[in-house]
Design a protein around this motif. Sequence first.
Motif, mmCIF file in Angstrom:
data_model
loop_
_atom_site.group_PDB
_atom_site.id
_atom_site.type_symbol
_atom_site.label_atom_id
_atom_site.label_comp_id
_atom_site.label_asym_id
_atom_site.label_seq_id
_atom_site.Cartn_x
_atom_site.Cartn_y
_atom_site.Cartn_z
ATOM 1 N N ALA A 126 -33.303 -25.229 25.219
ATOM 2 C CA ALA A 126 -31.880 -24.997 24.952
ATOM 3 C C ALA A 126 -31.069 -26.157 25.528
ATOM 4 N N ILE A 127 -29.848 -26.300 25.033
ATOM 5 C CA ILE A 127 -29.023 -27.431 25.452
ATOM 6 C C ILE A 127 -28.689 -27.375 26.954
ATOM 7 N N GLY A 128 -28.454 -26.175 27.487
ATOM 8 C CA GLY A 128 -28.102 -26.058 28.908
ATOM 9 C C GLY A 128 -29.248 -26.530 29.796
ATOM 10 N N GLU A 129 -30.458 -26.198 29.352
ATOM 11 C CA GLU A 129 -31.656 -26.624 30.076
ATOM 12 C C GLU A 129 -31.720 -28.159 30.089
ATOM 13 N N ALA A 130 -31.382 -28.782 28.957
ATOM 14 C CA ALA A 130 -31.410 -30.248 28.863
ATOM 15 C C ALA A 130 -30.339 -30.859 29.782
ATOM 16 N N PHE A 131 -29.166 -30.251 29.848
ATOM 17 C CA PHE A 131 -28.121 -30.731 30.773
ATOM 18 C C PHE A 131 -28.627 -30.629 32.218
ATOM 19 N N ASP A 132 -29.224 -29.484 32.549
ATOM 20 C CA ASP A 132 -29.679 -29.264 33.926
ATOM 21 C C ASP A 132 -30.772 -30.255 34.324
ATOM 22 N N LYS A 133 -31.716 -30.447 33.405
ATOM 23 C CA LYS A 133 -32.851 -31.332 33.689
ATOM 24 C C LYS A 133 -32.350 -32.773 33.850
ATOM 25 N N THR A 134 -31.470 -33.201 32.947
ATOM 26 C CA THR A 134 -30.948 -34.574 33.020
ATOM 27 C C THR A 134 -30.171 -34.767 34.318
ATOM 28 N N ALA A 135 -29.371 -33.768 34.683
ATOM 29 C CA ALA A 135 -28.591 -33.865 35.924
ATOM 30 C C ALA A 135 -29.529 -34.033 37.120
ATOM 31 N N GLY A 180 -23.772 -26.693 39.679
ATOM 32 C CA GLY A 180 -24.476 -26.525 38.408
ATOM 33 C C GLY A 180 -24.724 -27.876 37.752
ATOM 34 N N GLY A 181 -25.874 -28.001 37.060
ATOM 35 C CA GLY A 181 -26.240 -29.269 36.440
ATOM 36 C C GLY A 181 -25.254 -29.696 35.362
ATOM 37 N N GLY A 182 -24.870 -28.748 34.505
ATOM 38 C CA GLY A 182 -23.969 -29.074 33.395
ATOM 39 C C GLY A 182 -22.627 -29.632 33.877
ATOM 40 N N PRO A 183 -21.939 -28.898 34.763
ATOM 41 C CA PRO A 183 -20.648 -29.408 35.250
ATOM 42 C C PRO A 183 -20.782 -30.760 35.964
ATOM 43 N N ALA A 184 -21.886 -30.938 36.730
ATOM 44 C CA ALA A 184 -22.073 -32.212 37.446
ATOM 45 C C ALA A 184 -22.250 -33.350 36.444
ATOM 46 N N LEU A 185 -23.012 -33.085 35.378
ATOM 47 C CA LEU A 185 -23.242 -34.135 34.388
ATOM 48 C C LEU A 185 -21.959 -34.450 33.618
ATOM 49 N N GLU A 186 -21.215 -33.408 33.275
ATOM 50 C CA GLU A 186 -19.957 -33.633 32.549
ATOM 51 C C GLU A 186 -19.020 -34.522 33.373
ATOM 52 N N GLU A 187 -18.992 -34.251 34.671
ATOM 53 C CA GLU A 187 -18.083 -34.991 35.544
ATOM 54 C C GLU A 187 -18.452 -36.475 35.611
ATOM 55 N N ILE A 188 -19.728 -36.753 35.822
ATOM 56 C CA ILE A 188 -20.114 -38.172 35.974
ATOM 57 C C ILE A 188 -20.045 -38.903 34.628
ATOM 58 N N ALA A 189 -20.255 -38.167 33.539
ATOM 59 C CA ALA A 189 -20.209 -38.792 32.209
ATOM 60 C C ALA A 189 -18.824 -39.374 31.924
ATOM 61 N N LEU A 190 -17.812 -38.859 32.591
ATOM 62 C CA LEU A 190 -16.444 -39.366 32.387
ATOM 63 C C LEU A 190 -16.354 -40.851 32.752
ATOM 64 N N GLN A 191 -17.221 -41.271 33.675
ATOM 65 C CA GLN A 191 -17.185 -42.671 34.124
ATOM 66 C C GLN A 191 -18.153 -43.570 33.355
ATOM 67 N N GLY A 192 -18.889 -43.001 32.405
ATOM 68 C CA GLY A 192 -19.927 -43.780 31.722
ATOM 69 C C GLY A 192 -19.540 -44.190 30.308
ATOM 70 N N ASN A 193 -20.342 -45.105 29.766
ATOM 71 C CA ASN A 193 -20.150 -45.553 28.381
ATOM 72 C C ASN A 193 -21.089 -44.732 27.487
ATOM 73 N N PRO A 194 -20.546 -43.887 26.609
ATOM 74 C CA PRO A 194 -21.401 -42.972 25.837
ATOM 75 C C PRO A 194 -22.265 -43.651 24.788
ATOM 76 N N THR A 195 -22.019 -44.941 24.516
ATOM 77 C CA THR A 195 -22.859 -45.604 23.495
ATOM 78 C C THR A 195 -23.811 -46.627 24.123
ATOM 79 N N GLN A 229 -24.945 -36.903 26.865
ATOM 80 C CA GLN A 229 -23.977 -35.869 26.463
ATOM 81 C C GLN A 229 -23.477 -36.089 25.032
ATOM 82 N N ARG A 230 -23.250 -37.363 24.704
ATOM 83 C CA ARG A 230 -22.755 -37.672 23.352
ATOM 84 C C ARG A 230 -23.758 -37.202 22.292
ATOM 85 N N VAL A 231 -25.040 -37.535 22.510
ATOM 86 C CA VAL A 231 -26.065 -37.209 21.511
ATOM 87 C C VAL A 231 -26.344 -35.698 21.486
#
Length: 479
Positions: A246-255, A265-280, A339-341
């Motif tokens: 599931a997508i949440g599992e993928a967010f958690d694992k990546t985090a 939580g993995g999802g919120p942590a990843l969303e937060e740091i993704a704000l500073q990254g280049n999605p492409t 996150q983009r993909v």
Amino acid sequence: MATTLRAIAGMPMIDSLAAALRQISPSAFLRLSPSSCTNARILASPTTTSSYAHQTHAATKKSRTVYSLAPRQFEAAAAECDREVVSVLGIETSCDDTCAAVVTADGRILGEAQVSQANMLVHYGGVVPMLAQELHAQSIDQVVEEALANARMLQTDLSAIAVTIGPGISPCLRVGVTKARSIARVNRLPLIGVHHMEAHALVARLMEHKLHFPFIVLLISGGHNLLLVAQNVGQYVQLGTTVDDAIGEAFDKTARLLGLDLRKGGGPALEEIALQGNPTSFPFAVPMRNQKHCNFSYAGLKNQVRLAIESQKINENAPMSLASAEDRQMRADIAASFQRVAILHLEDRCRRAIDWARKIDPTVSCLVVSGGVASNNVVRTKLGAVTKEHGLQLICPPPRLCTDNGVMVAWAGIEHLRLGIFDPPPHLDEPADAWLDLRPRWQLGEIYAEGVSKARSLKSSGGIPSLTAQVQTLLRKTQ
Ligand code: KG4
Ligand code: ZN
């Protein structure tokens, strides 16, 4: 029923309803709040247990309670009675949050409480079933008491108990179901066994009173990816599900692989740091682009991300706070690209699901997105654009109601109660070790014929009919 009630409207509320129900059926029982006669909490159901459908569970010879549908008169009674005073306690323990809430039939959240096991993710990288069960067992009494105290209510003031019976982790479900049955047994309250994913979907109707069936639902959580057409309470057509993760599992694992702080939580942590990254910056491939169905797959993306992290020599055990500026930027770029993909995959599937749903019912006008991952702001923005493209309205519950909570379970209970679908209170002499109807794997909808049926949840539904199949059987019997 409505006429009957009006005809005796001069009588005090409690007597009036009792009289009306006696006219319908002398065997009806009324649950009236002992606390006040002017503030009657009422639920009606036939007393004869034979009215409740029981199905023998072949393997164990134990009785599995199938949903019971009370006679239509009781539906009317339930609808007619003072909706404000019907209040349901919802209990949720299917995964790693112990939650309870009291909600009224007119949609007021009277009280809520929750204990999260977020630390387990930090220490063990996921949910450890027996440990999670122990933590639920430690918290459940306190959480229920707190929800009731916040609602300024006693157990005796409740009208019914709703509890998640599946899908989820069996030992965890057991804690909530045992607690719910004990409250229902002692206080002689009806019980509603709730499907966790249906609760995620229906909570949208608590927030958005004008949300009518049919609508499309995308449910995205730690354990599920589901695309459905919701035709009614308990009636869903499944357009797609996940074939692996599931997508949440993928967010958690990546985090976790990125060494993020998992306490929130993995999802919120990843969303937060993704704000500073280049999605492409990392060109991960979008899953299943050439497969023209509505199923999901996140295992491949998870693997691509793992390889990228390994190739950049990121050490998951080195926390972000200690990483160099360059290393932090690299982690943010991977997070943003993942996150983009991950979300592009959701967008692709939703576009196709909208076409399919319109074939099933051209009147669909909303897409509901719920489950933990629906609290992600990029998910909301991107799916908002997809719905706009197709002339649909996007409805997302507020983030605190997207992640697991007791409100959604209480509300799903109310939605079923309104249709007269509930179980009677357990027998007073039910033994402590009674067999419980737990459904760790339990499909929600019936599969749309055009869908591909190779998905994990289909293979392993454990022979239990889907909620939709059960409700439809019940409806046919009562017609
Ligand atoms: O619905 P939920 O609370 O529990 C399950 O039923 O699984 O969903 C939990 C999942 C977790 O994987 C969590 O990391 C994810 O939802 N999640 C998020 C966000 N908030 C929670 N994923 C991405 N972005 C978020 N903001
Ligand atoms: Zn959930």
